[in-house]
Design an enzyme around this catalytic site. Structure first.
Site, PDB file in Angstrom:
ATOM      1  N   LEU A  33       4.139   7.522   2.405  1.00  0.00           N
ATOM      2  CA  LEU A  33       5.479   7.554   2.985  1.00  0.00           C
ATOM      3  C   LEU A  33       5.844   8.927   3.543  1.00  0.00           C
ATOM      4  O   LEU A  33       5.451   9.965   2.994  1.00  0.00           O
ATOM      5  CB  LEU A  33       6.489   7.148   1.910  1.00  0.00           C
ATOM      6  CG  LEU A  33       6.198   5.788   1.260  1.00  0.00           C
ATOM      7  CD1 LEU A  33       7.220   5.508   0.165  1.00  0.00           C
ATOM      8  CD2 LEU A  33       6.199   4.673   2.292  1.00  0.00           C
ATOM      9  N   HIS A  34       6.594   8.907   4.623  1.00  0.00           N
ATOM     10  CA  HIS A  34       7.150  10.140   5.191  1.00  0.00           C
ATOM     11  C   HIS A  34       8.659   9.971   5.293  1.00  0.00           C
ATOM     12  O   HIS A  34       9.209   8.923   4.919  1.00  0.00           O
ATOM     13  CB  HIS A  34       6.502  10.452   6.542  1.00  0.00           C
ATOM     14  CG  HIS A  34       6.525   9.308   7.509  1.00  0.00           C
ATOM     15  ND1 HIS A  34       7.698   8.769   7.996  1.00  0.00           N
ATOM     16  CD2 HIS A  34       5.528   8.571   8.056  1.00  0.00           C
ATOM     17  CE1 HIS A  34       7.421   7.782   8.819  1.00  0.00           C
ATOM     18  NE2 HIS A  34       6.100   7.619   8.864  1.00  0.00           N
ATOM     19  N   GLU A  35       9.316  10.998   5.822  1.00  0.00           N
ATOM     20  CA  GLU A  35      10.774  10.993   5.876  1.00  0.00           C
ATOM     21  C   GLU A  35      11.324   9.767   6.637  1.00  0.00           C
ATOM     22  O   GLU A  35      12.403   9.285   6.313  1.00  0.00           O
ATOM     23  CB  GLU A  35      11.248  12.321   6.494  1.00  0.00           C
ATOM     24  CG  GLU A  35      12.749  12.574   6.435  1.00  0.00           C
ATOM     25  CD  GLU A  35      13.353  12.526   5.035  1.00  0.00           C
ATOM     26  OE1 GLU A  35      12.661  12.847   4.041  1.00  0.00           O
ATOM     27  OE2 GLU A  35      14.543  12.126   4.936  1.00  0.00           O
ATOM     28  N   HIS A  37      10.133   6.687   6.580  1.00  0.00           N
ATOM     29  CA  HIS A  37      10.224   5.594   5.589  1.00  0.00           C
ATOM     30  C   HIS A  37      11.384   5.836   4.626  1.00  0.00           C
ATOM     31  O   HIS A  37      12.077   4.902   4.227  1.00  0.00           O
ATOM     32  CB  HIS A  37       8.953   5.526   4.729  1.00  0.00           C
ATOM     33  CG  HIS A  37       7.700   5.198   5.474  1.00  0.00           C
ATOM     34  ND1 HIS A  37       6.668   6.091   5.619  1.00  0.00           N
ATOM     35  CD2 HIS A  37       7.308   4.063   6.106  1.00  0.00           C
ATOM     36  CE1 HIS A  37       5.685   5.518   6.297  1.00  0.00           C
ATOM     37  NE2 HIS A  37       6.041   4.291   6.613  1.00  0.00           N
ATOM     38  N   GLN A  61      -3.851  -6.847   9.695  1.00  0.00           N
ATOM     39  CA  GLN A  61      -3.283  -6.300  10.933  1.00  0.00           C
ATOM     40  C   GLN A  61      -4.123  -5.187  11.544  1.00  0.00           C
ATOM     41  O   GLN A  61      -3.698  -4.545  12.493  1.00  0.00           O
ATOM     42  CB  GLN A  61      -1.835  -5.850  10.699  1.00  0.00           C
ATOM     43  CG  GLN A  61      -1.661  -4.633   9.826  1.00  0.00           C
ATOM     44  CD  GLN A  61      -0.182  -4.385   9.510  1.00  0.00           C
ATOM     45  OE1 GLN A  61       0.431  -5.101   8.723  1.00  0.00           O
ATOM     46  NE2 GLN A  61       0.402  -3.374  10.131  1.00  0.00           N
ATOM     47  N   LYS A 149      10.510   2.855  15.394  1.00  0.00           N
ATOM     48  CA  LYS A 149       9.298   3.392  16.005  1.00  0.00           C
ATOM     49  C   LYS A 149       8.334   2.248  16.340  1.00  0.00           C
ATOM     50  O   LYS A 149       7.712   2.240  17.379  1.00  0.00           O
ATOM     51  CB  LYS A 149       8.603   4.418  15.121  1.00  0.00           C
ATOM     52  CG  LYS A 149       7.481   5.110  15.920  1.00  0.00           C
ATOM     53  CD  LYS A 149       6.903   6.277  15.213  1.00  0.00           C
ATOM     54  CE  LYS A 149       5.893   5.850  14.185  1.00  0.00           C
ATOM     55  NZ  LYS A 149       4.622   5.364  14.765  1.00  0.00           N
ATOM     56  N   VAL A 176      12.859   8.704  13.213  1.00  0.00           N
ATOM     57  CA  VAL A 176      13.035  10.054  12.669  1.00  0.00           C
ATOM     58  C   VAL A 176      11.971  10.945  13.304  1.00  0.00           C
ATOM     59  O   VAL A 176      10.799  10.555  13.396  1.00  0.00           O
ATOM     60  CB  VAL A 176      12.903  10.060  11.127  1.00  0.00           C
ATOM     61  CG1 VAL A 176      13.057  11.480  10.573  1.00  0.00           C
ATOM     62  CG2 VAL A 176      13.947   9.145  10.507  1.00  0.00           C
ATOM     63  N   ARG A 187       0.122   8.470  10.615  1.00  0.00           N
ATOM     64  CA  ARG A 187      -1.109   8.841  11.313  1.00  0.00           C
ATOM     65  C   ARG A 187      -1.068  10.272  11.859  1.00  0.00           C
ATOM     66  O   ARG A 187      -2.102  10.774  12.317  1.00  0.00           O
ATOM     67  CB  ARG A 187      -1.410   7.847  12.441  1.00  0.00           C
ATOM     68  CG  ARG A 187      -1.785   6.450  11.911  1.00  0.00           C
ATOM     69  CD  ARG A 187      -2.300   5.525  12.997  1.00  0.00           C
ATOM     70  NE  ARG A 187      -2.901   4.311  12.447  1.00  0.00           N
ATOM     71  CZ  ARG A 187      -2.298   3.116  12.378  1.00  0.00           C
ATOM     72  NH1 ARG A 187      -1.063   2.977  12.814  1.00  0.00           N
ATOM     73  NH2 ARG A 187      -2.928   2.073  11.862  1.00  0.00           N
TER      74      ARG A 187
HETATM   75  O1  PAF Z   1       5.332  -1.176   9.782  1.00  0.00           O
HETATM   76  C1  PAF Z   1       4.468  -1.268   8.874  1.00  0.00           C
HETATM   77  O2  PAF Z   1       4.231  -0.320   8.112  1.00  0.00           O
HETATM   78  C2  PAF Z   1       3.699  -2.570   8.708  1.00  0.00           C
HETATM   79  O3  PAF Z   1       3.389  -3.125   9.933  1.00  0.00           O
HETATM   80  C3  PAF Z   1       4.407  -3.579   7.793  1.00  0.00           C
HETATM   81  C4  PAF Z   1       5.735  -4.035   8.386  1.00  0.00           C
HETATM   82  C5  PAF Z   1       4.647  -2.969   6.434  1.00  0.00           C
HETATM   83  C6  PAF Z   1       3.540  -4.828   7.616  1.00  0.00           C
HETATM   84  O4  PAF Z   1       2.320  -4.524   7.043  1.00  0.00           O
END
Ligand code: PAF
Length: 281
Positions: A33-35, A37, A61, A149, A176, A187
């Site tokens: 996680l970053h700011e 999130h 995905q 984003k 953000v 990333r």
């Molecule tokens: O945005 C994301 O991090 C992903 O696409 C999500 C919504 C958690 C689904 O895996």
């Protein structure tokens, strides 16, 4: 913050949360996680009594040539960060827990998935929609918070909720950015110092076109040309797409209007970055 790794464990816990008449918000993430999130967690806390953050790097995905194996993961770091922002429960299932077998039934959005990122990432949005639908069924949140984003993702999720009559409310939070404009992304850690400097071109180009729109320019071609020349002038940045689209259909527009979205995907070295700006916002 409490961590649940099984669907049964999470459901039992949330049953007791709901029995106290508490509302539940879900922030779906892939962790690290970053700011960006964490502001989703802040928004979720304002809208519901109990905040669940899911941390799951969803294999469905990722394309075969993408970064599934190297995608950063750090549960204890995420746990500390989310606790500090008032999240109540983390849901961090294994791949086996989420997909005991490969799903036969998946969610697809043929037309909308063929646009923008989806065009270059076949199967990506089907993977996203399928896992998000599973998460909605597992958590049964009153509200779910996503980030702007991933603009195309948010459009598809809203459409899934509408087409399938899901009861969850979708909230989408603004991007953000770092002080120099770079949109936060898990990333970004892949970027070298030099690439990090070059990556600013994405947000600078979008900002430049948005400023031209604010000054009255309405021709999509003119707005795109301005952004494109800025991006093409940056060594080390290779544009995958740059488009000006209507926010719900994702169709390209010729005449820009407030609410249209200028979206870009570009490679900086091997790292694929995306960014977007809502015109007139
Ligand atoms: O945005 C994301 O991090 C992903 O696409 C999500 C919504 C958690 C689904 O895996």
């Amino acid at each position: 913050v409490r961590t649940e790794t099984t669907i049964a464990g999470l459901r039992a816990h949330l049953k007791s949360v709901r029995s106290r008449a508490q509302t539940v918000a879900l922030v779906p993430t892939m962790g690290y996680l970053h700011e960006g999130h964490l502001t989703l967690v802040d928004r979720a806390s304002k809208r519901a009594d109990h905040v669940v953050v899911s941390l799951f790097v969803n294999p469905l995905q990722f394309g075969p040539a993408e970064d599934l194996a190297t995608y950063p993961r750090d549960l204890s770091r995420d746990s500390t960060l989310t606790e500090a922002r008032g999240a109540h429960t983390l849901f961090a299932p294994s791949v086996k827990e989420m997909y005991p077998k490969m799903p036969e039934i998946v969610i697809t959005a043929p037309a909308l998935s063929d646009r923008l990122c989806g065009h270059f990432r076949p199967g990506h949005f089907s993977g996203v929609l399928t896992v998000v639908a599973k998460l909605f069924n597992i958590v049964q949140p009153d509200i779910a918070v996503f980030g702007q984003k991933d603009f195309q993702q948010s459009v598809l999720i809203r459409r899934m909720v509408s087409d399938l009559n899901l009861t969850v409310e979708i909230d989408v939070a603004p991007i953000v950015r770092e002080p120099d404009g770079l949109a936060l992304s898990s990333r970004n850690i892949y970027l070298s110092a030099e690439q990090r400097t070059a990556a600013v071109a994405l947000s600078s180009a979008l900002r430049w076109s948005a400023a031209q729109f604010a000054q009255g320019e309405r021709s999509a071609a003119a707005l795109l040309t301005a952004a494109r020349s800025l991006l093409d002038g940056e060594t080390g940045v290779t544009v995958q797409y740059l488009e000006l689209v209507a926010p719900d259909t994702l169709d390209s527009v010729e005449t820009a209007k407030p609410g249209d979205v200028l979206a870009v995907a570009a490679f900086v070295g091997k790292t694929r970055l995306i960014d977007n700006v809502v015109l007139g916002a």
